[in-house]
Enzyme design. Structure first.
Site, PDB file in Angstrom:
ATOM      1  N   HIS A 106     -92.347 -35.218 -38.776  1.00 29.22           N
ATOM      2  CA  HIS A 106     -91.176 -36.742 -38.335  1.00 29.22           C
ATOM      3  C   HIS A 106     -90.325 -35.867 -37.930  1.00 29.22           C
ATOM      4  O   HIS A 106     -89.502 -35.629 -38.586  1.00 29.22           O
ATOM      5  CB  HIS A 106     -91.182 -37.754 -39.622  1.00 29.22           C
ATOM      6  CG  HIS A 106     -92.334 -38.004 -40.210  1.00 29.22           C
ATOM      7  ND1 HIS A 106     -92.842 -37.538 -41.045  1.00 29.22           N
ATOM      8  CD2 HIS A 106     -93.032 -39.121 -39.688  1.00 29.22           C
ATOM      9  CE1 HIS A 106     -93.988 -38.598 -41.225  1.00 29.22           C
ATOM     10  NE2 HIS A 106     -94.512 -39.083 -40.789  1.00 29.22           N
ATOM     11  N   ASP A 109     -87.672 -35.824 -40.321  1.00 27.69           N
ATOM     12  CA  ASP A 109     -87.909 -34.990 -41.888  1.00 27.69           C
ATOM     13  C   ASP A 109     -87.006 -33.181 -41.514  1.00 27.69           C
ATOM     14  O   ASP A 109     -86.815 -32.754 -42.324  1.00 27.69           O
ATOM     15  CB  ASP A 109     -88.990 -33.903 -41.785  1.00 27.69           C
ATOM     16  CG  ASP A 109     -90.456 -35.295 -41.917  1.00 27.69           C
ATOM     17  OD1 ASP A 109     -90.164 -36.518 -42.305  1.00 27.69           O
ATOM     18  OD2 ASP A 109     -91.884 -35.483 -41.958  1.00 27.69           O
TER      19      ASP A 109
HETATM   20  C1  XUL Z   1     -98.143 -42.201 -44.549  1.00 30.09           C
HETATM   21  C2  XUL Z   1     -99.115 -41.341 -43.259  1.00 30.09           C
HETATM   22  C3  XUL Z   1     -97.737 -40.741 -42.590  1.00 30.09           C
HETATM   23  C4  XUL Z   1     -98.388 -39.905 -40.701  1.00 30.09           C
HETATM   24  C5  XUL Z   1     -97.302 -39.395 -40.589  1.00 30.09           C
HETATM   25  O1  XUL Z   1     -99.413 -43.388 -44.983  1.00 30.09           O
HETATM   26  O2  XUL Z   1    -100.298 -40.749 -42.952  1.00 30.09           O
HETATM   27  O3  XUL Z   1     -97.006 -39.854 -43.468  1.00 30.09           O
HETATM   28  O4  XUL Z   1     -99.277 -39.226 -41.498  1.00 30.09           O
HETATM   29  O5  XUL Z   1     -96.420 -40.474 -39.867  1.00 30.09           O
END
Ligand code: XUL
Ligand code: CO
Length: 442
Positions: A106, A109
């Site tokens: 993300h 992150d």
């Molecule tokens: C949340 C999830 C996230 C997504 C990316 O449950 O799986 O981490 O993979 O935003």
């Protein structure tokens, strides 16, 4: 120059190699042999294993009931850029020791979000310059990038589906920056997971309007990325609930229906997460099958849930039965459309040793490798394909074939049934198939 290029975070742990199932070395692969050819492809190309930046390098073990337990050495500096570089050093050391080629992230992150979009833009630029150097040094790149449009309190009423336009625009700015970062880092794909795209109550929600906003948001995000050279695939990651009561990308069938409704199915595929499937009351195998049926199986987030808990526990995969059934679907549909296997899984809160990160990912990779080997045998050298073909064989000839070809009308069916005197009750052979699978798991 890297930040702390001399600093080793995972001291005493060397590169993880394949040593075979009889090895007693816990820091070795027993089944994952990256170069081994299975079903015509190298194991590493079947999987494209990826480490989730958020769980493995940003997680602290904090939960709603307690403070952090995992005080990792890269998480010390108060200066955002310095902290981000330390984290990148640890991440790239870990991923390359695992022998993996990919990571998923993300936006925030990678580096802490700034107080303004302008500050965040600057930070993302600085850290992506640094990551580019690390990527080159280690031969690692993103399997996918995404924007965290769920943690910041401004998204409490949604991001793309927020009832206020200003917040939708803010989410747009964030996705633009996340796309810029993904493109700059050579990311293969881009994910949308809509944790806040849904509702807490229908009493204050105009669902139709929100769905239209979501489609428009995805459309303009795609157009922006394509105009800026992004050639990869966009993925929708379904999840039925948590954090919202109901999320619009509830499951694979819902997400595919939505994409088709808005003409987005060419650019967007599905990223299926095991624990999201089970939260939606489906099996992982079910979700994969629904996606594969429509050529929409983009990627997977590998983890597992807990039979007793009703939430997203995100444990590392080790349920061989579950992953074997999954690998059968994945192999049958000739692999992923652009994606791979991202370990969206986290250590337990009381797994506080640095080496636990290795045990977790080694177990995950070995589980998938072992399942691939079993699934390949089941598909190429067991009675299962034959049993399945036989079950539908009345559609291979005669009236069954004509029906499949659209050549019979309802009156034709009536006439055929009129003449039929006896019906057979043919066994579905479920127990036999279950035994065949069980006997192949070794
Ligand atoms: C949340 C999830 C996230 C997504 C990316 O449950 O799986 O981490 O993979 O935003
Ligand atoms: Co996920």
């Amino acid at each position: 120059m890297t930040n702390n290029s001399k600093k080793e975070y995972f001291k005493g742990i060397r590169n993880i190699n394949y040593e075979g199932r009889d090895s007693k070395n816990p820091f070795s692969y027993k089944f994952y042999n990256p170069e081994q050819i299975v079903a015509g492809k190298k194991m590493k190309d079947h999987f494209k294993f990826s480490v989730a930046y958020w769980h493995s390098f940003c997680g602290t073990g904090a939960d709603p009931f307690g403070a952090p337990t995992q005080n990792f050495p890269w998480d010390k500096s108060q200066d955002p850029l310095h902290a981000a570089k330390d984290k990148a050093d640890a991440a790239f050391e870990f991923i390359s020791k695992m022998g993996f080629d990919y990571y998923c992230f993300h936006d925030y992150d990678l580096i802490q979000e700034g107080k303004s979009i302008k500050e965040s833009e600057k930070r993302l630029k600085l850290i992506s310059d640094y990551l580019l150097l690390k990527q080159k040094e280690h031969g690692i790149k993103p399997l996918w990038g995404t924007a965290n449009c769920f943690s910041n309190p401004v998204y409490m009423n949604g991001a793309a589906t927020n009832p206020e336009f200003d917040i939708v625009a803010r989410a747009g700015a964030q996705v633009k920056l996340a796309l810029d970062t993904t493109i700059k880092l050579g990311g293969l794909n881009y994910v949308f997971w809509g944790g806040r795209e849904g509702y807490l109550s229908l009493l204050n929600t105009d669902m139709k309007r929100e769905l239209e906003h979501m489609a428009e948001f995805l459309r303009i995000s795609r157009d922006y990325a394509r105009n800026n050279g992004f050639k990869g695939t966009f993925f929708i990651e379904p999840k039925p609930m948590e954090p919202s009561k109901h999320q619009y990308d509830f499951d694979t069938a819902t997400a595919i229906g939505f994409l088709k409704n808005y003409g987005l199915e060419k650019d967007f595929k599905i990223n299926i997460e095991v624990n999201h499937a089970t939260l939606a009351q489906h099996t992982f195998q079910h979700e994969l099958t629904v996606a594969a049926n429509d050529d929409m199986l983009g990627s997977i987030d590998a983890n597992r849930g807990d039979y007793q808990n009703g939430w997203d526990t995100d444990q590392f995969p080790n349920n061989l039965q579950e992953t074997t059934l999954a690998m059968m679907v994945i192999l049958k549909s000739s692999g992923f459309k652009g994606g791979g296997v991202n370990f969206d899984a986290k250590l337990r809160r009381n797994s506080t040793d640095l080496e636990d990160l290795f045990h977790a990912h080694i177990g995950g990779a070995d589980t998938f490798a072992r399942s691939l080997l079993i699934a390949d045998k089941l598909l190429s050298n067991s009675k299962i394909p034959e049993i399945l073909a036989k079950r539908y064989s009345t559609f291979d000839k005669g009236n069954g074939k004509l029906f499949e070809q659209g050549e019979l009308n309802l009156v034709d069916l009536f006439k055929i049934a009129y003449e039929t005197e006896k019906y057979s009750l043919k066994s579905g052979k479920q127990e036999l198939i279950e035994n065949i699978i069980f006997n192949h798991i070794n």
